[in-house]
Structure formats: C-alpha cells, structure tokens
Design a protein around this motif. Sequence first.
Motif, PDB file in Angstrom:
ATOM      1  N   ASP A  77      46.734  22.964  34.970  1.00 57.24           N
ATOM      2  CA  ASP A  77      46.079  22.958  36.277  1.00 57.24           C
ATOM      3  C   ASP A  77      47.053  22.450  37.335  1.00 57.24           C
ATOM      4  OD1 ASP A  77      44.146  23.223  38.204  1.00 57.24           O
ATOM      5  OD2 ASP A  77      42.936  21.520  37.549  1.00 57.24           O
ATOM      6  N   VAL A  78      46.904  22.959  38.539  1.00 52.30           N
ATOM      7  CA  VAL A  78      47.713  22.534  39.688  1.00 52.30           C
ATOM      8  C   VAL A  78      46.826  21.723  40.611  1.00 52.30           C
ATOM      9  CG1 VAL A  78      49.055  23.327  41.668  1.00 52.30           C
ATOM     10  CG2 VAL A  78      49.166  24.579  39.492  1.00 52.30           C
ATOM     11  N   LEU A  79      47.254  20.521  40.972  1.00 56.36           N
ATOM     12  CA  LEU A  79      46.422  19.630  41.772  1.00 56.36           C
ATOM     13  C   LEU A  79      46.798  19.576  43.250  1.00 56.36           C
ATOM     14  CD1 LEU A  79      46.043  16.585  39.337  1.00 56.36           C
ATOM     15  CD2 LEU A  79      44.525  18.552  39.617  1.00 56.36           C
ATOM     16  N   ASP A  80      47.999  20.013  43.600  1.00 53.14           N
ATOM     17  CA  ASP A  80      48.442  19.847  44.990  1.00 53.14           C
ATOM     18  C   ASP A  80      48.210  21.096  45.850  1.00 53.14           C
ATOM     19  OD1 ASP A  80      50.611  20.938  43.326  1.00 53.14           O
ATOM     20  OD2 ASP A  80      51.714  21.006  45.216  1.00 53.14           O
ATOM     21  N   LEU A  81      47.620  22.144  45.254  1.00 53.24           N
ATOM     22  CA  LEU A  81      47.327  23.363  46.001  1.00 53.24           C
ATOM     23  C   LEU A  81      45.849  23.718  45.847  1.00 53.24           C
ATOM     24  CD1 LEU A  81      50.368  25.609  44.976  1.00 53.24           C
ATOM     25  CD2 LEU A  81      50.086  24.366  47.133  1.00 53.24           C
ATOM     26  N   GLU A  82      45.374  24.584  46.742  1.00 58.01           N
ATOM     27  CA  GLU A  82      43.994  25.053  46.657  1.00 58.01           C
ATOM     28  C   GLU A  82      43.950  26.560  46.882  1.00 58.01           C
ATOM     29  OE1 GLU A  82      41.564  22.915  49.415  1.00 58.01           O
ATOM     30  OE2 GLU A  82      41.796  20.997  48.391  1.00 58.01           O
ATOM     31  N   GLY A  83      42.829  27.158  46.497  1.00 56.58           N
ATOM     32  CA  GLY A  83      42.581  28.557  46.789  1.00 56.58           C
ATOM     33  C   GLY A  83      43.583  29.516  46.180  1.00 56.58           C
ATOM     34  N   GLU A  84      43.985  30.506  46.982  1.00 56.19           N
ATOM     35  CA  GLU A  84      44.854  31.577  46.516  1.00 56.19           C
ATOM     36  C   GLU A  84      46.198  31.070  46.009  1.00 56.19           C
ATOM     37  OE1 GLU A  84      47.093  35.575  48.314  1.00 56.19           O
ATOM     38  OE2 GLU A  84      45.695  34.427  49.571  1.00 56.19           O
ATOM     39  N   TYR A  85      46.791  30.108  46.719  1.00 55.51           N
ATOM     40  CA  TYR A  85      48.110  29.592  46.322  1.00 55.51           C
ATOM     41  C   TYR A  85      48.034  28.854  44.986  1.00 55.51           C
ATOM     42  CZ  TYR A  85      49.683  30.855  50.978  1.00 55.51           C
ATOM     43  OH  TYR A  85      49.987  31.562  52.105  1.00 55.51           O
ATOM     44  N   LYS A  86      46.941  28.120  44.800  1.00 55.11           N
ATOM     45  CA  LYS A  86      46.755  27.430  43.516  1.00 55.11           C
ATOM     46  C   LYS A  86      46.635  28.451  42.381  1.00 55.11           C
ATOM     47  CE  LYS A  86      43.644  24.330  41.029  1.00 55.11           C
ATOM     48  NZ  LYS A  86      42.725  23.188  41.148  1.00 55.11           N
ATOM     49  N   GLY A  87      45.829  29.476  42.590  1.00 56.60           N
ATOM     50  CA  GLY A  87      45.634  30.497  41.572  1.00 56.60           C
ATOM     51  C   GLY A  87      46.924  31.213  41.212  1.00 56.60           C
ATOM     52  N   LYS A  88      47.734  31.515  42.232  1.00 53.80           N
ATOM     53  CA  LYS A  88      49.003  32.205  41.981  1.00 53.80           C
ATOM     54  C   LYS A  88      49.952  31.345  41.158  1.00 53.80           C
ATOM     55  CE  LYS A  88      49.222  35.425  45.864  1.00 53.80           C
ATOM     56  NZ  LYS A  88      49.936  35.784  47.109  1.00 53.80           N
ATOM     57  N   LEU A  89      50.067  30.049  41.507  1.00 53.86           N
ATOM     58  CA  LEU A  89      50.977  29.180  40.762  1.00 53.86           C
ATOM     59  C   LEU A  89      50.488  28.968  39.335  1.00 53.86           C
ATOM     60  CD1 LEU A  89      53.474  27.482  40.505  1.00 53.86           C
ATOM     61  CD2 LEU A  89      52.258  25.573  41.574  1.00 53.86           C
ATOM     62  N   MET A  90      49.184  28.773  39.157  1.00 55.81           N
ATOM     63  CA  MET A  90      48.648  28.599  37.799  1.00 55.81           C
ATOM     64  C   MET A  90      48.920  29.846  36.956  1.00 55.81           C
ATOM     65  SD  MET A  90      45.061  26.604  38.591  1.00 55.81           S
ATOM     66  CE  MET A  90      44.386  27.009  37.003  1.00 55.81           C
ATOM     67  N   GLY A  91      48.724  31.014  37.558  1.00 51.78           N
ATOM     68  CA  GLY A  91      48.996  32.253  36.845  1.00 51.78           C
ATOM     69  C   GLY A  91      50.464  32.396  36.492  1.00 51.78           C
ATOM     70  N   HIS A  92      51.322  31.981  37.412  1.00 52.85           N
ATOM     71  CA  HIS A  92      52.765  32.072  37.167  1.00 52.85           C
ATOM     72  C   HIS A  92      53.186  31.118  36.048  1.00 52.85           C
ATOM     73  CE1 HIS A  92      57.004  32.516  39.094  1.00 52.85           C
ATOM     74  NE2 HIS A  92      56.860  33.243  38.013  1.00 52.85           N
ATOM     75  N   LEU A  93      52.666  29.899  36.056  1.00 53.25           N
ATOM     76  CA  LEU A  93      53.002  28.936  35.008  1.00 53.25           C
ATOM     77  C   LEU A  93      52.543  29.413  33.629  1.00 53.25           C
ATOM     78  CD1 LEU A  93      52.128  25.571  36.807  1.00 53.25           C
ATOM     79  CD2 LEU A  93      54.413  26.439  36.271  1.00 53.25           C
ATOM     80  N   ARG A  94      51.456  30.153  33.602  1.00 55.75           N
ATOM     81  CA  ARG A  94      50.933  30.642  32.319  1.00 55.75           C
ATOM     82  C   ARG A  94      51.597  31.940  31.869  1.00 55.75           C
ATOM     83  NH1 ARG A  94      44.444  29.380  33.314  1.00 55.75           N
ATOM     84  NH2 ARG A  94      44.731  27.156  33.718  1.00 55.75           N
TER      85      ARG A  94
END
Length: 196
Positions: A77-94
């Motif tokens: 999980d990413v805690l320092d982002l929200e919304g679309e940017y959070k989703g993109k980073l989580m997807g990239h990390l996975r």
Amino acid sequence: MKTKILSIGLAALIMTAAFTVLQKEVKVDTNSSQIAWVGKKVTGQHNGIVNIKEGALEMEEGQVTGGFFVIDMTTIDVLDLEGEYKGKLMGHLRSDDFFSVEKYPTAKFTITSIDKSEATDATHFIAGDLTIKGITNKITFPATVTIKDGKANAKASFALDRTKWEVRYGSGSFFDGLGDKMIYDDFELSVNLSSL
C-alpha cells in the motif's frame, strides 16, 4: 532387564518433556505486525506499508531463538498519495518492473541466528534469509527484541539494496541517462513483529 528398559524409557520421556517446556513456538500476531517501507528517488520519496501474512517465533528460556514470517506482497500500500496517483504507483510496484506480485504473491524471511548486541540502540543482531521474487539473500540487521508477559516483540529499521532481488527499475546502477527519474537502489524498512 525390564526395570532397565523402563528406566531408560522414563529418562527419555523426562528429557523430552523438559525440552518441550524450555522450547516453544508462538505464532506471529498478524493484526499488530506490519512492515513500513520508504523508497527514495532524485525528486522525492514515497512510503507505505505491507502486511504480514503468517509467521512463528521460536522461544527458549524466555528468549527468541529463531522463527520466520511471510510477507503478503499483494497488500503493498502507498500512504503518501491518494486517488489516481496512488493507484498507479501501487500497480507499478506490483508489476514486473518491481515485485512481480502476480507471480510471487509472498516474500519470506527466515531467521538463521540471533545474537545479543552491545549497541545502545539495539538489543540483538538478527541474521536470516530473505526471499523476494524467488531470490534468496542473506541479510543482517540490528533489532530491539523484548519479552513481556510471555509475548515477544521485535522492532528493526534497516535499508536493503533492491537490485539484489532483481528489482532494477529506474536504478542508476543498471541504466544510464535517467536524470531526475532515477530511483535509489536502497529502500528502507521498519519492521514491527509481535507474537500472540
């Protein structure tokens, strides 16, 4: 003869019982145990958490002597982002650029040794095998291990070089000309592990 056999059997039973009392395995409390992470790049950093799926600690005479825990990589999980940017980073990390979570949904750390430390900010040095993406490397780090009311807690903060587990995306060690898109090889982990 029967008396001798009975004596040997009784002695073996007593020794087994004594060993069982001295050494036990306790499960890791997955509700209160967690890993926090920080990844840094030239232009800033991101942070988040990942959950512990399962684990156990071996205890002998009131001390932690070994154990393991399994990390649920699907919970990154990413805690320092929200919304679309959070989703993109989580997807990239996975994704396969980083941790290939679909292929490797878990990581695992197995303790190979725990030694007492003379350092003022740590009680022990823990060594073990960390497996990420099917690749195992030995790591060692300082930790504060405490026992209270029969429950163990271990806290540790340390950095790892992600490229040792073939997580090379954006690494200046492997790619030239990244400029401000470079991501540092080391990422920081803070582990909080408690037993039931």
